[in-house]
Structure formats: structure tokens, C-alpha cells
Motif scaffolding. Sequence first.
Motif, PDB file in Angstrom:
ATOM      1  N   MET A  92       0.825  -1.204   0.000  1.00  0.00           N
ATOM      2  CA  MET A  92       0.000   0.000   0.000  1.00  0.00           C
ATOM      3  C   MET A  92       0.861   1.256   0.000  1.00  0.00           C
ATOM      4  N   ASN A  93       0.519   2.197  -0.858  1.00  0.00           N
ATOM      5  CA  ASN A  93       1.185   3.496  -0.910  1.00  0.00           C
ATOM      6  C   ASN A  93       0.119   4.559  -0.643  1.00  0.00           C
ATOM      7  N   LEU A  94      -0.067   4.897   0.616  1.00  0.00           N
ATOM      8  CA  LEU A  94      -1.153   5.800   0.990  1.00  0.00           C
ATOM      9  C   LEU A  94      -0.932   7.217   0.480  1.00  0.00           C
ATOM     10  N   PHE A  95       0.302   7.629   0.376  1.00  0.00           N
ATOM     11  CA  PHE A  95       0.576   8.966  -0.169  1.00  0.00           C
ATOM     12  C   PHE A  95       0.079   9.054  -1.604  1.00  0.00           C
ATOM     13  N   ALA A  96       0.430   8.062  -2.420  1.00  0.00           N
ATOM     14  CA  ALA A  96      -0.016   8.063  -3.817  1.00  0.00           C
ATOM     15  C   ALA A  96      -1.526   7.919  -3.916  1.00  0.00           C
ATOM     16  N   ALA A  97      -2.124   7.124  -3.037  1.00  0.00           N
ATOM     17  CA  ALA A  97      -3.571   6.923  -3.086  1.00  0.00           C
ATOM     18  C   ALA A  97      -4.319   8.227  -2.838  1.00  0.00           C
ATOM     19  N   ALA A  98      -3.767   9.115  -2.031  1.00  0.00           N
ATOM     20  CA  ALA A  98      -4.414  10.402  -1.780  1.00  0.00           C
ATOM     21  C   ALA A  98      -4.359  11.313  -2.996  1.00  0.00           C
ATOM     22  N   ASP A  99      -3.575  10.958  -3.993  1.00  0.00           N
ATOM     23  CA  ASP A  99      -3.516  11.703  -5.251  1.00  0.00           C
ATOM     24  C   ASP A  99      -4.390  11.082  -6.329  1.00  0.00           C
TER      25      ASP A  99
END
Length: 664
Positions: A473-480
Amino acid sequence: MHHARFLLHALPFYSLRVTTLAVVLALSACGGDDDGDDDSNAGNGGEAAYVIPAPPAGLGKVDTAPLPDAPAFVDFAATNQRGDPRYATLDSNAGVRVLGGFLDIWEPRTRLVDAGVTAAGADGFPGIIASDWTGIPGDATDGRVKNQAVHEENIDFVVRTTASRTAEQAKAAYLDDRRGKNYSVTDGLGPLTAAWRTAAQQTTSINDVAPDAATVKYDDTGNNTGVSGAANPAFGDAIAFVQSMGDNASTEPSKRFYKYARPWRWSASVQVVPELEPAKSSSPATDGGYPSGHTAESVRNAIAMAYLVPERFQELVARGVELGESRIIAGMHSPLDVMSGRILGQASATGNIFAASEGTRAVAYAQARQTLMAAVGASTPEAFLAFAHSKDLSEDRFADHDANKAEYRRRLTFSFTQIGDTGKPAVVPKGAEVILETRLPYLNNDQRRVVLKTTALPSGYPILDDAEGFGRMNLFAAADGYGAFNGDVDVTMNASLGGFNALDVWRNDISGAGKLTKSGTGTLAMAGANTYSGGTVIASGSLRADSDKALGTGAVYISAGVLVLNAKEAVQVQGSYTQTSAGTLEAHVGDDEAGQMAVSSDAALAGQLNIAFRPGYTATAGSTITVLRATKVHGKFDGITVKGFKATPIYNADSVQVRLDAAG
């Protein structure tokens, strides 16, 4: 009827509304091409009938992220216990199981939660006899390294990092070690930090490095998260929500299962921050390094705060993993310790947010929002978002989005060499979509799961390919937003709800063969170098192109709503461009082709053109602005407005320009 130059393509049923608009375009939008006005019709006389394209068809399906075929952490989080014989194995303990990729690297002394643990049998499960593991690498009771290259890379990373750390890094690592982890994480709130700490009644007694080496670990006399419940009526529900992330979240069961020593025990070349020497445990048999407890706590708390304050979502999750790296800089943990702490922290946050009722989540979110908005004097969600990002790097060290993104990504893998299959499809843990509930409120749960899937890390990194998907999971990228449109995506935003429902920006570079349809009243801004090929439809509301490649490589079709050209260069349309009479093109004109559109195929025009000017750009009467270039221009805009000027259109065969004259 010589005005009917456009012929409606035989359309599959799209909607009565769109079909009607297309007919209007076909019959009226291009009128007057033969009226002899050279300024407005040059190059268009005598053209052959043009067939209006149908709206892009896309793939005709949506992407999904099915539940993994594995026991879900959210269903079994309560098994993450030590001292209970029912939950002493890899299969029976959810916390141990989610970190099981480490068994490809290291074989512990025993595959039991038994380091320093003795427990009587219960419910037919055999009792636990404490392992004879001493915690000293290389002795007769040690475990076995199964992948020597990864193990050496892991310890060597700490050796290099501690040898090269700066005094500033050492101080930050010291503070992150000794003071409450949640207090440290609130740094990620930037301009909102003081308001949060005040509302939370949050304190710490550690604000500097101790002047001598007689310090001990965990001597912060502050209250870490702050005051929860009825004792803090204005913010207690928000703090209770953060505190609940610690339920069933202990790293101790995994430490006592994997029995992997801390890096300073593996190598004498690891340099622990001198002021932290007194914090080194003298009980190695119960002091396993895998996973990092500080990291797990900081990550789960950061996620909870990001849920409550999504305006700082990325900065908070970035601070969570930064604290993890500080454990390496301190010499206290290895990268694999920290990576596993992140995995367990994400799993714990998911489990606890998922377990909370919608009402509990809503109350905590509303309280945090109301209290913080009042504290900073923000009367609207838009003002609150602006305040949350109102400081530059001199006052907010997380002010640089691109730097945060790069550092977050680096800290997910610490640049380890991929050792496994690099082409495994990503999976998404059950319940993980709830993390994005407030950050992407206009998407449904299925869409949020697909966002997590399409922004996940590649496979093959050590320990990260757990069966549920937490490691990737890449939560930073998911917020984009989405990372790929592998199916058609319909985004419906309700501006009346405010916040991200009214305006959001997707910064990822979106690939895939799917189509994007923008619906609703809000504005979605696209800022990536997008290559999705299924086309773009604006059905209502606004789609803002913040980059030249925002619109992908397919056709663009405005059935209604607004396309905003907001890039610093010409926005590329790598297919046909069709604007019906209910559509609007809004060009933010500036230097270097800002506010222009470059269409690689035909452009069919109707509806409205509005021109605004970017800050710093001065338009002058008598100048001519190019708005659009295309292989062939068909039709005209029904109306053109330019604030402060009288606008005269110039329609060429392959372009549209606007001459600015003094108003009145």
C-alpha cells in the motif's frame, strides 16, 4: 439547409440528454461559415460535412479490487496477543501472520510467540514454554539467516546510515525515540499543529536533547495523545479515536515470534546515538527488533489523524514513516524492522477504523473539523484547506509535495533489491478503503479500493508481498487519486458538501485503457502526465486540466459542464475534441501558451468560451490570443466572454483566435 454541416454519427444509446445536445450541435453550432466575414470564418468555406464523433466508448466495464483470498486482519485483529496459547503461531496470530514474508529471509529459533513467554495450555491448545533464544546473534540459540544477501543489505544499511548521520538528524532521532510518538507525529499538521495540540491538551516534557548520558527511555512525562472523552468536550472524541488505534496493535507478539536481534547486536559498526546508549535493553531475549514498535505506533496514529484532518493527509502519513526512518538513524532498528512496523501499523489502523461504527467515525471527524476550523478562523472548508497549506518550507517542513512524495516512496522500500516476482497483481486488504473515506469522499468504497490497487508498490520487495496487500500500500499516492484507469471511471462530486467534494486535485500519472467521466457539480483537477487512452467525457461540473497531459491520449467530449485549461503550457488533446452547445471551455491565458489547447485531430465547437488571465499576465487591447489549434476546426462557439475586453473571434481552418479590443 446550408448551416447543417455536422452530421450526427449513429450513436449507441448514451443518454437522451447527450443525444439531444449533439443534435443541437449538429444543426446549429456551425452556422454562418459562408457569411463572408473573413475575420471569423477564414478557411472554413466549402468544407465537407463533418460527422460528429460519438462520446468515447471506453472499455464498457469498471475495474474492481476483490477481497484477497486470505484471512483478513480486520476480522482477526483480536488474535494479536502474546501469552495466549491459542494465538501463538503464524496461522493463529493475525499480527504475526501479516509479517510472515520475513520467513523468506530469516528462520527464527522457534515458530512460536515464545520469547520470554510462558503460558499454560487452554481450550485444547498446548502450553507455551519460553524459548531458549538468548537474543545474541551467532550463539547456539540463534535463528538462521535464509537470505544472506538481504540480511547483509539490511544491517549494512544501518551501518552506513549511522556513520553518515548529521547532528540535526541525531537530535531528531533522539526526540522521536524518547518523547510520545503521537506528539511527534503532530508535526505533520504544519500550520495546524499548534491548534491540534491546544485542542488535544497535548503535552511533552522533552523538547531538546538531554545534556548528559544519564537519560532513560520513555521518561516523557507528557500525555502523548492528549485528553480524551468527557474531560475534553471540544476535542475528546477526536482524541479517543486516535487512541483507539492502539487496540490489538501490539508489536510484542511478532517480536517474540520472529526473534530477530536489533542491528547494534548484529554489528559493532552500528553507531547508536550516544545519548540513547542508556536506552539499550540489557535483556536481549525479550528485545527483538522485528517489527519496530515506534514505527507501528507512529504510522497507525498518523493514519488516524489523516482520517480526521484529510487536508493534511499526505503530510501526516509522510511524518509517520519519517519517524520510522529515525529509528534507523538512531541505530535502534533496521530497515526491515521499520518496513514491518509500517505494515503492522497500517493493518492496525485499518482494523480499528473499520471496526468503529460509521457514527463514531463521523462524530470524531466532525469534532476535529469544527474545532480546528474555529481555532484557525476558517469559516469555510476552502479557507481551512488554504490555511492548512499556508506556510512555506521555512515554517512547514512538509510544504513541498513532490519532495514528500519522493521521500515517502523511498521509505516504503529503502531501495532494497527486489528478490521476488516483480509482476504480481496488487491486492487490497479488506477494509483498507475506509482509510480514504474522508480524503476521497466523492468516491464509493469500491472505487477507493481500486485507487489503492492502482497506486500500490510493485511486487518483489523483501517482506512486502503479504497475502492481504498491506505491504504494498502506498497511501501517499492513493491520496492523489487513481494510478490507472483499467476500467471506466465515473467521478460524481457534490460541490454543496464542500471540501474535497467541491474541489480536488489528482496528481498521479494515470495510465490504462479506461475512460474518465466527470459528473456532479464539483471540480476535479488533473495534474499528472496522464496516458489513459479511453477518452474523457465532461457530463457536468468542471474538469480542470492543470498539466499539458492532463487529458490522457483519447478523445475529449464535453456534453455539458466546463473544461478548464489551467496548465502553464498548451493542454494536449490527442484525439478529437467535441464541445456541445451545453458545454463551456474556460481558458486561463498566460505566457508560454498557457490557456491554449492543442488538438491532434478535429475540433467541433459549440457552447461557450470564457477567457481569464493567469496572475502576472497582462492582456492589452489590440492583441490577439490563440485559444485552440487543431487539424481542422468545425463550427463556432455560441458566445465568448473576456472580462474587461470586447472579444472578436477569428476562426481559421486549423485554429481559433480571439482579438481583444477595449470594452465599450
